[in-house]
Design a protein around this motif. Structure first.
Motif, PDB file in Angstrom:
ATOM      1  N   GLU A   1       2.290  -0.171  -5.544  1.00  0.00           N
ATOM      2  CA  GLU A   1       1.632   0.021  -4.191  1.00  0.00           C
ATOM      3  C   GLU A   1       0.855  -1.238  -3.651  1.00  0.00           C
ATOM      4  OE1 GLU A   1       1.275   2.164  -6.592  1.00  0.00           O
ATOM      5  OE2 GLU A   1       1.394   4.338  -5.538  1.00  0.00           O
ATOM      6  N   THR A   2       0.393  -2.001  -4.837  1.00  0.00           N
ATOM      7  CA  THR A   2      -0.387  -3.128  -4.603  1.00  0.00           C
ATOM      8  C   THR A   2       0.667  -4.388  -4.462  1.00  0.00           C
ATOM      9  OG1 THR A   2      -0.429  -3.338  -6.981  1.00  0.00           O
ATOM     10  CG2 THR A   2      -2.312  -2.450  -5.785  1.00  0.00           C
ATOM     11  N   SER A   3       1.691  -4.208  -4.574  1.00  0.00           N
ATOM     12  CA  SER A   3       2.914  -5.288  -4.361  1.00  0.00           C
ATOM     13  C   SER A   3       2.864  -5.780  -3.016  1.00  0.00           C
ATOM     14  CB  SER A   3       4.255  -5.036  -4.618  1.00  0.00           C
ATOM     15  OG  SER A   3       4.285  -4.464  -6.015  1.00  0.00           O
ATOM     16  N   SER A   4       3.398  -7.102  -2.620  1.00  0.00           N
ATOM     17  CA  SER A   4       3.383  -7.536  -1.322  1.00  0.00           C
ATOM     18  C   SER A   4       4.438  -7.325  -0.481  1.00  0.00           C
ATOM     19  CB  SER A   4       3.085  -9.193  -1.315  1.00  0.00           C
ATOM     20  OG  SER A   4       4.410  -9.629  -2.032  1.00  0.00           O
ATOM     21  N   TYR A   5       4.333  -7.465   0.746  1.00  0.00           N
ATOM     22  CA  TYR A   5       5.487  -7.282   1.672  1.00  0.00           C
ATOM     23  C   TYR A   5       6.861  -8.067   1.254  1.00  0.00           C
ATOM     24  CZ  TYR A   5       2.251  -4.492   4.588  1.00  0.00           C
ATOM     25  OH  TYR A   5       1.613  -3.725   5.216  1.00  0.00           O
ATOM     26  N   VAL A   6       6.645  -9.102   0.809  1.00  0.00           N
ATOM     27  CA  VAL A   6       7.466  -9.794   0.337  1.00  0.00           C
ATOM     28  C   VAL A   6       8.520  -9.245  -0.656  1.00  0.00           C
ATOM     29  CG1 VAL A   6       8.229 -12.024  -0.936  1.00  0.00           C
ATOM     30  CG2 VAL A   6       6.462 -12.075   0.540  1.00  0.00           C
ATOM     31  N   ARG A   7       7.761  -8.413  -1.833  1.00  0.00           N
ATOM     32  CA  ARG A   7       8.341  -7.484  -2.777  1.00  0.00           C
ATOM     33  C   ARG A   7       9.106  -6.416  -1.960  1.00  0.00           C
ATOM     34  NH1 ARG A   7       8.797  -7.572  -8.308  1.00  0.00           N
ATOM     35  NH2 ARG A   7       8.562  -9.779  -8.483  1.00  0.00           N
ATOM     36  N   VAL A   8       8.553  -5.862  -1.173  1.00  0.00           N
ATOM     37  CA  VAL A   8       9.034  -4.655  -0.318  1.00  0.00           C
ATOM     38  C   VAL A   8      10.527  -5.203   0.173  1.00  0.00           C
ATOM     39  CG1 VAL A   8       9.090  -3.246   1.664  1.00  0.00           C
ATOM     40  CG2 VAL A   8       6.926  -3.745   0.287  1.00  0.00           C
TER      41      VAL A   8
ATOM     42  N   GLY B   1       0.974  -1.207   0.025  1.00  0.00           N
ATOM     43  CA  GLY B   1      -0.012   0.207   0.076  1.00  0.00           C
ATOM     44  C   GLY B   1       0.784   1.274   0.019  1.00  0.00           C
ATOM     45  N   PHE B   2       2.099   1.082   0.400  1.00  0.00           N
ATOM     46  CA  PHE B   2       2.923   2.454  -0.052  1.00  0.00           C
ATOM     47  C   PHE B   2       4.011   2.487  -1.059  1.00  0.00           C
ATOM     48  CE2 PHE B   2       4.808  -0.409   3.147  1.00  0.00           C
ATOM     49  CZ  PHE B   2       6.216  -0.416   2.613  1.00  0.00           C
ATOM     50  N   GLN B   3       4.478   3.635  -1.363  1.00  0.00           N
ATOM     51  CA  GLN B   3       5.277   3.888  -2.615  1.00  0.00           C
ATOM     52  C   GLN B   3       6.558   3.719  -2.155  1.00  0.00           C
ATOM     53  OE1 GLN B   3       6.121   3.286  -5.755  1.00  0.00           O
ATOM     54  NE2 GLN B   3       4.662   4.799  -6.340  1.00  0.00           N
ATOM     55  N   ILE B   4       7.556   3.184  -2.994  1.00  0.00           N
ATOM     56  CA  ILE B   4       8.893   3.192  -2.711  1.00  0.00           C
ATOM     57  C   ILE B   4       9.804   4.000  -4.003  1.00  0.00           C
ATOM     58  CG2 ILE B   4      11.273   1.866  -2.397  1.00  0.00           C
ATOM     59  CD1 ILE B   4       9.396  -0.187  -1.306  1.00  0.00           C
ATOM     60  N   ASN B   5      10.453   4.979  -3.706  1.00  0.00           N
ATOM     61  CA  ASN B   5      10.969   5.561  -4.893  1.00  0.00           C
ATOM     62  C   ASN B   5      12.026   4.802  -5.814  1.00  0.00           C
ATOM     63  OD1 ASN B   5      13.409   6.023  -3.278  1.00  0.00           O
ATOM     64  ND2 ASN B   5      12.709   8.170  -3.182  1.00  0.00           N
ATOM     65  N   GLN B   6      13.001   4.318  -5.022  1.00  0.00           N
ATOM     66  CA  GLN B   6      13.978   3.495  -5.603  1.00  0.00           C
ATOM     67  C   GLN B   6      13.754   1.993  -5.660  1.00  0.00           C
ATOM     68  OE1 GLN B   6      18.416   4.602  -5.089  1.00  0.00           O
ATOM     69  NE2 GLN B   6      18.684   2.300  -5.000  1.00  0.00           N
TER      70      GLN B   6
END
Ligand SMILES: N[C@@H](CCC(=O)N[C@@H](CS)C(=O)NCC(=O)O)C(=O)O
Lengths: 403, 338
Positions: free
Chosen positions: A81-88, A69-74
């Motif tokens: 935003e729809t990606s999972s925490y695993v992707r984070v 649900g949040f954005q990451i710039n790099q």
């Protein structure tokens, strides 16, 4: 043990006599220890889960598959935003690895230069190196990170303006808009040509080495190699360009947007600030390690090399540095580990490293401290172990071979 | 480094301590002799230390009111500054007794984080601030902008939703500490600063030239800010909840910091119940009869708190708006003391 084994097993009366056998006793203690450790681990897990439940806090790793649900710039891999925490996790991990890896290269380069400069016979050079080391290693890293970051921000032009770096793109407060590489149709052919050039260079190098050992004749490996690695791809570039009507690679530059340049390959100021801070800071320690390593090589070695007619440059490269490496590598490893771990200060200047986005933002949005911290700790452990393993391998390859 | 240590501490506490049957925070607080409140690291109007380290603000007053209700002495309130990221861990691990830190009441925080929100001391919504010279007058013109914000907030989730919903791209630069957000925005790293609108008014004061910036009209979310406690301690939950309700009821009943003592002799039964001259409401939450009177004496009623900290006559100058009493057209409403 040898003595033990030689003794005939004592035959006692009843089963308890076995306890007198050191091997049996040893085994029993091992088993007890394992049982102890396992039950301690079980207790910890059970207790944690019970405590969490009592406090009304959820527990479980399935949360990792929820969308962030949040954005990451790099994000160097596909991320939304729809990606999972695993992707984070992977975005953060890659960012940590990238800044650490480039930081290690840069710190090593600067560290070696400053370390050698520190021993220079030129007074100014030696003093400058000394001042560098004393200043950088005595200011807390976090402060240096802020200084670099805000210096980077202050020095660069505002978002709607930019320094034009010509073919290298644009530079402003929002970072470096480098040209982005776009792969064209003939790219695989180009790549094969490049690989061919590199492989051919290696083969020639081995051949030249053997020949030099056998006959003493030298062969200009460097120039032949460069020709192969550069010329072959260039020729194929044009061939491909003409045959397939389109360059195998092309560059895309940032375009004008409402809020300054848009597009291109972005290098963020947060990355630049962190990279510089980590590299220059760690380099000051590496410089001292290098200096110590060089001083550890007996002076007689240099004199011997000189009396054989080797020039100072060759002496340093062929005689002193290889021996100094044996002293340098082990402490260098811990500097590399430090740099990697220090990269977790990234959060202070919004660089999205593993600690910042995973053990930070994601942990906070979910409130699952235990899960996220466990995964993060395990990750740093693995990174450190792999780095150590690599450095140990390298160390053994430079170690003195005793015959 | 506090930020890395906190989750670890919390982890260690969760891992190693035995399950306690009833976590009686009120007894703990009385035993310690201080009330430990989690506050921001410096947000004018809500929780902000002055040069002597004295805290003030709406959230600080909420904390002082609770301290006064418990001890009859607002100076028993102590403050732990927490970043947005640290705050829940600090509450969960017991480092603070109550979180009065401009924290939005959301479902996941209320349920999955093991917190209970005791009410709303400020109805807010998320807004955007930009430099005037960008010539932007609506948030819908922000496609392609870079946005500075705090990590670990509802803000970074809302902004993602908003840009996605309106099909605009953007780049987020998320810092842990609010001061860095301000510094980076002020240096020009970002085109936009987004947070709770009250926060924008507060942080704007810290910019080099506050007048060069405007707050855009759009409010993109609901941010009911309120005090939170740990789940599973109903008594403490009630103490915090009813202290806040008492402040709001006091305004409705015309009880103020100045007149609270005279009002004890009022004929109005609702006032009598509130001030403890009738009934035993204090006792039912483990406090003295004059719990509410003490709270009001310490910080005034809700309206006074609002006006003193964020109202039109303060530096922030925020209109009362939604935070007016329900009887004045706002939505501040407290269940009755009876
Ligand atoms: N209400 C939002 C945001 C709260 C928040 O952290 N706001 C920032 C920006 S106004 C803040 O309080 N900064 C002050 C600080 O970190 O000390 C939430 O609960 O997630």
């Amino acid at each position: 043990m040898a003595v033990q084994d030689a003794l005939p097993g004592r035959v006692g009366s009843g089963g308890f006599a076995a306890l007198n056998d050191q091997r049996v006793r040893g085994a029993i203690f091992q088993v007890l220890l394992v049982i102890g450790i396992i039950s301690f681990g079980w207790w910890i897990i059970h207790n944690t889960a019970a405590n969490l439940r009592a406090q009304g806090i959820g527990f479980g790793f399935d949360i990792l598959f929820d969308s962030a649900g949040f954005q990451i710039n790099q994000a160097l891999i596909e991320y939304q935003e729809t990606s999972s925490y695993v992707r984070v996790y992977f975005v953060g991990l890659i960012n940590t690895l990238v800044v650490s890896f480039i930081g290690i290269l840069l710190a090593t380069l600067i560290g070696f230069i400053v370390g050698i400069a520190r021993l220079s016979t030129n007074w100014v050079v030696a003093k400058a190196a000394y001042v560098y080391i004393e200043i950088l290693r005595n200011i807390p890293l976090l402060l240096q990170i802020f200084i670099w970051y805000f210096a980077v921000l202050r020095l660069l032009p505002p978002k709607r303006e930019a320094i034009d770096l010509g073919p290298l793109g644009l530079l402003n407060i929002a970072g470096w808009y480098a040209p982005k590489v776009i792969y064209g149709p003939g790219f695989p052919i180009m790549l094969s040509a490049l690989i061919f050039g590199i492989v051919a260079t290696f083969i020639i190098r081995r051949w030249a080495y053997k020949r030099q050992m056998a006959t003493g004749e030298q062969f200009p490996v460097l120039w032949t190699g460069l020709a192969l690695i550069i010329a072959v791809p260039i020729v194929s570039w044009f061939a491909v360009g003409i045959l397939m009507k389109g360059a195998p690679l092309s560059l895309e530059y940032a375009s004008e947007g409402n809020f300054g340049p848009r597009g291109g390959a972005r290098v963020y100021p947060e990355f630049i600030g962190l990279l510089f801070a980590l590299s220059f800071y760690t380099a000051s320690f590496i410089a001292e390690i290098v200096r110590a390593g060089i001083l550890a090589v007996a002076h007689g070695q240099t004199e011997a090399a000189y009396s054989l007619g080797l020039r100072p440059g060759h002496t340093l490269r062929l005689v002193v540095v290889p021996q100094a490496m044996r002293v340098i590598v082990p402490p260098l490893t811990s500097q590399y580990l430090n740099l990697t771990k220090n990269s977790s200060l990234a959060v202070a200047i919004a660089y999205p490293d593993l600690v910042s986005v995973f053990a930070g933002t994601a942990l906070n949005q979910t409130g699952r401290a235990v899960e996220f911290i466990l995964v993060t700790m395990a990750t740093y452990l693995v990174i450190s172990l792999v780095t150590s393993a690599f450095m140990n391998w390298y160390n053994s390859s430079v170690a003195l071979v005793e015959r | 480094m506090q930020k890395t240590i906190l989750p670890l501490l919390a982890g260690a506490a969760l891992v190693l301590t035995a399950v306690s049957a009833s976590a009686a925070t009120l007894d703990d607080v009385k035993g310690k002799g201080t009330l430990q409140c989690g506050v921001s690291q410096g947000l004018p109007g809500f929780s902000n230390p002055d040069s002597q380290g004295n805290w003030s603000g709406l959230d600080v007053d909420t904390c002082k009111a609770i301290a006064a209700a418990v001890f009859g002495d607002a100076s028993k309130a102590a403050f732990t500054p927490l970043s947005a990221k640290e705050r829940f861990t600090a509450l969960q691990s017991g480092e603070v007794d109550v979180l009065t830190r401009n924290t939005t009441w959301t479902m996941s925080r209320d349920t999955d984080l093991g917190l209970n929100f005791a009410g709303v001391n400020y109805y807010d919504g998320q807004g955007f601030m930009v430099r005037k010279d960008l010539g932007v007058s609506s948030a819908l013109e922000l496609s392609g902008a870079s946005v500075c914000t705090n990590t670990g907030t509802t803000t970074e989730l809302n902004v993602a939703d908003y840009f996605r919903k309106n099909d605009m791209d953007y780049e987020v630069v998320a810092f842990e500490k609010a001061d860095e957000v301000v510094a980076a925005y002020d240096a020009g790293r970002c085109d936009v600063y987004t947070t709770d609108q009250s926060g924008l008014y507060a942080q704007k004061l810290k910019l080099a030239n506050p007048d060069d910036h405007i707050i855009l009209p759009e409010i993109i979310s609901k941010e009911p800010l309120g005090p939170a406690v740990r789940q599973g301690d109903d008594q403490w939950f009630s103490v915090v909840k009813w202290t806040l309700f008492a402040l709001i009821n006091a305004e409705e009943l015309g009880v103020t910091q100045a007149n609270v003592d005279e009002m004890k002799t009022s004929d109005n039964p609702a006032v009598k119940r509130l001030l403890g001259t009738e009934g035993s409401f204090g006792e039912s939450i483990g406090l003295g009869a004059d719990w509410a009177a003490n709270a009001i004496k310490a910080v005034g009623n809700y309206g006074e708190m609002y006006d003193r900290n964020v109202g039109p006559d303060t530096e922030l100058g925020i209109d009362r708006g939604l935070n007016k009493l329900w009887s004045d057209g706002g939505i501040q409403y407290a269940p009755p003391v009876r």
